[in-house]
Motif scaffolding. Structure first.
Motif, PDB file in Angstrom:
ATOM      1  N   LEU A  59       0.855  -1.198   0.000  1.00  0.00           N
ATOM      2  CA  LEU A  59       0.000   0.000   0.000  1.00  0.00           C
ATOM      3  C   LEU A  59       0.887   1.243   0.000  1.00  0.00           C
ATOM      4  CD1 LEU A  59      -2.754   1.419   0.338  1.00  0.00           C
ATOM      5  CD2 LEU A  59      -2.495   1.149   2.811  1.00  0.00           C
ATOM      6  N   PHE A  60       0.674   2.090  -1.013  1.00  0.00           N
ATOM      7  CA  PHE A  60       1.526   3.273  -1.157  1.00  0.00           C
ATOM      8  C   PHE A  60       0.675   4.509  -1.380  1.00  0.00           C
ATOM      9  CE2 PHE A  60       3.706  -0.529  -2.502  1.00  0.00           C
ATOM     10  CZ  PHE A  60       4.893  -0.461  -1.790  1.00  0.00           C
ATOM     11  N   PHE A  61       1.240   5.652  -1.059  1.00  0.00           N
ATOM     12  CA  PHE A  61       0.565   6.931  -1.270  1.00  0.00           C
ATOM     13  C   PHE A  61       1.494   7.821  -2.082  1.00  0.00           C
ATOM     14  CE2 PHE A  61      -1.202   5.003   2.472  1.00  0.00           C
ATOM     15  CZ  PHE A  61      -2.559   5.211   2.299  1.00  0.00           C
ATOM     16  N   SER A  62       0.923   8.572  -3.024  1.00  0.00           N
ATOM     17  CA  SER A  62       1.802   9.341  -3.905  1.00  0.00           C
ATOM     18  C   SER A  62       1.076  10.527  -4.524  1.00  0.00           C
ATOM     19  CB  SER A  62       2.303   8.412  -5.023  1.00  0.00           C
ATOM     20  OG  SER A  62       2.977   9.144  -6.005  1.00  0.00           O
ATOM     21  N   THR A  63       1.851  11.553  -4.858  1.00  0.00           N
ATOM     22  CA  THR A  63       1.291  12.676  -5.614  1.00  0.00           C
ATOM     23  C   THR A  63       1.595  12.521  -7.109  1.00  0.00           C
ATOM     24  OG1 THR A  63       3.301  13.896  -5.124  1.00  0.00           O
ATOM     25  CG2 THR A  63       1.373  14.439  -3.791  1.00  0.00           C
ATOM     26  N   ASP A  64       2.367  11.496  -7.436  1.00  0.00           N
ATOM     27  CA  ASP A  64       2.738  11.301  -8.841  1.00  0.00           C
ATOM     28  C   ASP A  64       1.638  10.505  -9.552  1.00  0.00           C
ATOM     29  OD1 ASP A  64       3.929  10.976 -11.254  1.00  0.00           O
ATOM     30  OD2 ASP A  64       5.874  10.324 -10.460  1.00  0.00           O
ATOM     31  N   VAL A  65       0.552  11.204  -9.841  1.00  0.00           N
ATOM     32  CA  VAL A  65      -0.633  10.548 -10.401  1.00  0.00           C
ATOM     33  C   VAL A  65      -0.302   9.884 -11.740  1.00  0.00           C
ATOM     34  CG1 VAL A  65      -3.066  10.869 -11.018  1.00  0.00           C
ATOM     35  CG2 VAL A  65      -2.044  12.355  -9.287  1.00  0.00           C
ATOM     36  N   ASP A  66       0.420  10.596 -12.608  1.00  0.00           N
ATOM     37  CA  ASP A  66       0.694  10.082 -13.964  1.00  0.00           C
ATOM     38  C   ASP A  66       1.433   8.747 -13.929  1.00  0.00           C
ATOM     39  OD1 ASP A  66      -0.448  12.397 -14.694  1.00  0.00           O
ATOM     40  OD2 ASP A  66       1.309  13.284 -15.661  1.00  0.00           O
ATOM     41  N   LYS A  67       2.473   8.701 -13.108  1.00  0.00           N
ATOM     42  CA  LYS A  67       3.296   7.482 -13.041  1.00  0.00           C
ATOM     43  C   LYS A  67       2.437   6.285 -12.634  1.00  0.00           C
ATOM     44  CE  LYS A  67       7.230   5.580 -10.497  1.00  0.00           C
ATOM     45  NZ  LYS A  67       7.075   5.242  -9.085  1.00  0.00           N
ATOM     46  N   HIS A  68       1.563   6.501 -11.645  1.00  0.00           N
ATOM     47  CA  HIS A  68       0.789   5.359 -11.144  1.00  0.00           C
ATOM     48  C   HIS A  68      -0.372   5.004 -12.058  1.00  0.00           C
ATOM     49  CE1 HIS A  68       3.344   4.880  -7.752  1.00  0.00           C
ATOM     50  NE2 HIS A  68       3.356   6.196  -7.619  1.00  0.00           N
ATOM     51  N   ILE A  69      -0.859   5.972 -12.810  1.00  0.00           N
ATOM     52  CA  ILE A  69      -1.835   5.637 -13.860  1.00  0.00           C
ATOM     53  C   ILE A  69      -1.155   4.703 -14.856  1.00  0.00           C
ATOM     54  CG2 ILE A  69      -3.053   6.538 -15.892  1.00  0.00           C
ATOM     55  CD1 ILE A  69      -3.691   9.074 -14.279  1.00  0.00           C
ATOM     56  N   ARG A  98      -6.821  12.874 -17.764  1.00  0.00           N
ATOM     57  CA  ARG A  98      -5.438  12.559 -17.398  1.00  0.00           C
ATOM     58  C   ARG A  98      -5.138  11.097 -17.741  1.00  0.00           C
ATOM     59  NH1 ARG A  98      -1.913  15.991 -17.759  1.00  0.00           N
ATOM     60  NH2 ARG A  98       0.004  14.962 -17.135  1.00  0.00           N
ATOM     61  N   ILE A  99      -6.112  10.225 -17.405  1.00  0.00           N
ATOM     62  CA  ILE A  99      -5.924   8.793 -17.700  1.00  0.00           C
ATOM     63  C   ILE A  99      -5.746   8.606 -19.208  1.00  0.00           C
ATOM     64  CG2 ILE A  99      -7.003   6.495 -17.630  1.00  0.00           C
ATOM     65  CD1 ILE A  99      -8.529   7.444 -15.109  1.00  0.00           C
ATOM     66  N   ALA A 100      -6.644   9.270 -19.968  1.00  0.00           N
ATOM     67  CA  ALA A 100      -6.593   9.136 -21.430  1.00  0.00           C
ATOM     68  C   ALA A 100      -5.253   9.618 -21.971  1.00  0.00           C
ATOM     69  CB  ALA A 100      -7.729   9.938 -22.055  1.00  0.00           C
ATOM     70  N   GLN A 101      -4.776  10.696 -21.386  1.00  0.00           N
ATOM     71  CA  GLN A 101      -3.570  11.337 -21.908  1.00  0.00           C
ATOM     72  C   GLN A 101      -2.300  10.543 -21.644  1.00  0.00           C
ATOM     73  OE1 GLN A 101      -3.917  15.340 -20.561  1.00  0.00           O
ATOM     74  NE2 GLN A 101      -2.052  15.993 -21.596  1.00  0.00           N
ATOM     75  N   VAL A 102      -2.188   9.982 -20.429  1.00  0.00           N
ATOM     76  CA  VAL A 102      -0.879   9.426 -20.068  1.00  0.00           C
ATOM     77  C   VAL A 102      -0.779   7.907 -20.182  1.00  0.00           C
ATOM     78  CG1 VAL A 102      -0.458  11.371 -18.510  1.00  0.00           C
ATOM     79  CG2 VAL A 102      -1.300   9.210 -17.566  1.00  0.00           C
ATOM     80  N   SER A 103      -1.903   7.225 -20.417  1.00  0.00           N
ATOM     81  CA  SER A 103      -1.849   5.756 -20.427  1.00  0.00           C
ATOM     82  C   SER A 103      -1.063   5.235 -21.615  1.00  0.00           C
ATOM     83  CB  SER A 103      -3.265   5.176 -20.483  1.00  0.00           C
ATOM     84  OG  SER A 103      -3.926   5.432 -19.281  1.00  0.00           O
ATOM     85  N   THR A 104      -0.227   4.243 -21.338  1.00  0.00           N
ATOM     86  CA  THR A 104       0.520   3.614 -22.426  1.00  0.00           C
ATOM     87  C   THR A 104       0.162   2.126 -22.543  1.00  0.00           C
ATOM     88  OG1 THR A 104       2.315   3.355 -20.842  1.00  0.00           O
ATOM     89  CG2 THR A 104       2.508   5.183 -22.383  1.00  0.00           C
ATOM     90  N   SER A 105      -0.791   1.674 -21.696  1.00  0.00           N
ATOM     91  CA  SER A 105      -1.276   0.290 -21.828  1.00  0.00           C
ATOM     92  C   SER A 105      -2.765   0.271 -21.483  1.00  0.00           C
ATOM     93  CB  SER A 105      -0.504  -0.637 -20.887  1.00  0.00           C
ATOM     94  OG  SER A 105      -0.696  -0.211 -19.554  1.00  0.00           O
ATOM     95  N   SER A 106      -3.442  -0.832 -21.769  1.00  0.00           N
ATOM     96  CA  SER A 106      -4.891  -0.922 -21.541  1.00  0.00           C
ATOM     97  C   SER A 106      -5.216  -0.908 -20.048  1.00  0.00           C
ATOM     98  CB  SER A 106      -5.436  -2.199 -22.168  1.00  0.00           C
ATOM     99  OG  SER A 106      -5.271  -2.122 -23.564  1.00  0.00           O
TER     100      SER A 106
END
Ligand code: UDX
Ligand code: UDX
Ligand code: ADP
Length: 470
Positions: A69-79, A115-123
């Motif tokens: 369980l982790f907490f982060s402000t790096d939304v893009d990376k974790h998306i 944001r999800i649409a923009q940064v996702s590189t996999s399904s």
């Protein structure tokens, strides 16, 4: 579809935080990262003092934090890393523009989806978790589909959360049901089963309900509307009880014994609060109006109107009992949270009541075991009104105990049903108060006959005060 290995939750609030912490607690082989743009909130989730008070939450978070369980402000990376993303951002009622005061503001949901649409590189499987008006998933889908590529596909699910604050952890451990809605397409159904498999780690399969997307979204609004309706119904009856000598607790018990009615959620009160009921009812009213169903809109609107009436009725009763004026009188308010066992104050009846007391120039002493003083000031201050904060500070005093609040008070008003209010030394409180010493029990929780024996004048919602004198 392969089992889920990596979950990202966007939004570390009352819903996203506890829900995803419990998933991590129950599924050790899934990595769960809860993200938020609010760095302060994330810092608090990583500290010893979590940003939310919820019985049992500390144990769940502390036992899995840093493991899976982790907490982060790096939304893009974790998306990017996630196979499944929960969208649990806030959906407040719109303050201005079309549908102001009624419609949900979906700006945060849309921003997160984009944001999800923009940064996702996999399904990804994208799960709508925030309470949203019906057909929000459709908008999310439109945004996501417009950004699909050969390698990146999105499935959208609706998985509304039914937890109640104060009991969030036990609700999440043993939910009455989990609801997962999907498009009735092949890939939609596969995504639905994949999420069901996550919950099946601790929830019996028969308690996991699958429906179409729209049923799932509407069920969440409907469940909250039906629950709120029960409270407004019993509160409406409480007014009849006060006028006639019937006792609302006895009426609720007698009715609740009918298994068709059921005994839960029939406790009369000063009015429901919390972030969901009012918002969802007004959402349903707005939706019905948009669908050109004015009678339906009017029907549900009445649940909200009755709640406002109950709060006002209680306030009016206090003022008229205190000889029609509370100017310069000291009113001790016990409880500020919208219910016990939470520090949450959103839409708390306490806010409406205390604002009315301030308008009547009363001095208000407030004690709540969990709500921070700063939160109380924030809730009672009108944003944008010059010097309003100073005026509020002049009228109210925030106390460290019920005894401090009650000292020299003319009336004691119970707004939140904290258990500790039952255990207070009322002899001591009585000695310290001005006489006649009034108690107004907005939660039907105190031992009124015992208080009357001490000397208090006691008013309880849904009970005729004259009955007590007999
Ligand atoms: C509610 C729903 O219960 C939950 O399923 C949904 O996911 C979110 O909204 P919550 O607002 O956290 O949960 O608390 P809840 O216990 O439902 O109480 C809401 C308000 O109703 C509180 O102010 C409570 O004091 C009041 N209430 C509840 C009553 O006045 N009488 C009752 O019998 C029950
Ligand atoms: C009702 C009460 O149930 C009973 O306790 C009371 O003593 C008398 O009134 P009754 O009118 O005989 O009994 O029948 P009931 O089964 O309650 O049905 C009343 C109406 O509601 C019927 O027209 C029935 O078709 C309708 N109904 C009932 C629904 O439309 N939906 C339901 O879920 C239940
Ligand atoms: P709820 O009661 O529905 O959980 P909260 O207001 O407690 O609502 O929490 C919602 C959280 O979502 C807030 O902490 C807010 O900062 C966060 N949030 C809103 N938009 C985004 C976003 N685009 N990305 C990440 N976090 C977001």
């Amino acid at each position: 579809m392969a089992p889920i290995k990596n979950i990202c939750c966007i939004g570390a609030g009352y819903v996203g935080g506890p829900t995803c912490a419990v998933i991590a607690y129950k599924c050790h082989d899934i990595k769960v990262t809860i993200c938020d743009i609010n760095a302060q909130r994330i810092e608090a989730w990583m500290s010893d003092k979590l940003p939310i008070y919820e019985p049992g939450l500390d144990e769940v978070v502390f036992s899995r934090r840093g493991k899976n369980l982790f907490f982060s402000t790096d939304v893009d990376k974790h998306i990017q890393e996630a196979d499944l993303i929960f969208v649990s951002v806030n959906t407040p009622t719109k303050k201005k523009g079309l549908g102001a005061g009624m419609a949900a503001d979906l700006a945060y949901v849309e921003a997160a989806t984009r944001r999800i649409a923009q940064v996702s590189t996999s399904s990804k499987i994208v799960v709508e978790k925030s309470t949203v008006p019906c057909r929000t998933a459709e908008s999310m889908r439109a945004i996501l589909e417009a950004n699909c590529t050969a390698n990146v596909k999105f499935d959208i699910l609706s998985n509304p959360e039914f937890l109640a604050e104060g009991t969030a952890i036990s609700d999440l451990f043993n939910p009455d049901r989990v609801l997962i809605g999907s498009l009735q397409t092949e890939s939609g159904k596969v995504a639905q089963q994949t999420l069901a498999d996550v919950y099946a780690n601790w929830i019996p399969r028969e308690n996991i309900i699958t429906t179409n997307l729209w049923s799932s979204e509407l069920s969440k609004l409907a469940a909250n509307a039906l629950l709120a309706q029960r409270i407004s119904s019993i509160n409406a009856l409480s007014a009849v009880c006060e006028a006639t000598g019937a006792d609302v607790d006895e009426v609720a018990y007698a009715c609740g014994r009918d298994t068709r009615i059921g005994s839960k959620f029939l406790k009369a009160s000063v009015g429901f609060g919390g972030s969901c009921f009012q918002k969802d009812i007004l959402n349903l009213v707005y939706l019905s109006t948009q669908l050109n169903l004015p009678e339906v809109a009017e029907y549900w609107k009445q649940v909200y109107t009755m709640n406002e009436y109950q709060k006002n009725r209680f306030t009016r009763n206090i003022i008229s009992t205190l000889f029609n004026t509370i100017t310069n009188k000291k009113i001790a308010v016990l409880g500020f949270a919208f219910k016990k066992d939470t520090g949450d104050t959103r839409e708390s009846a306490a806010i409406t009541l205390i604002k009315s007391f301030m308008e009547e120039n009363a001095r208000v002493a407030i004690y709540d075991p969990k709500v921070e003083a700063e939160q109380i000031y924030l809730d009672l201050t009108e944003p944008g009104v010059v010097d309003n904060r100073k005026q509020v500070e002049k009228c109210i005093e925030i106390c460290g105990s019920a005894y401090e609040a009650a000292k020299d008070a003319d009336a004691l008003v119970v707004v939140t049903e904290w258990d500790e209010f039952r255990q207070l030394d009322y002899n001591r409180i009585y000695k310290d108060m001005h006489k006649p010493a009034f108690v107004f029990d907005g939660r039907l929780m105190l031992d009124a006959p015992k208080l009357r024996d001490i000397g208090f004048k006691v008013h309880v919602i849904g009970k005729n005060p004259l009955e007590g004198r007999a």
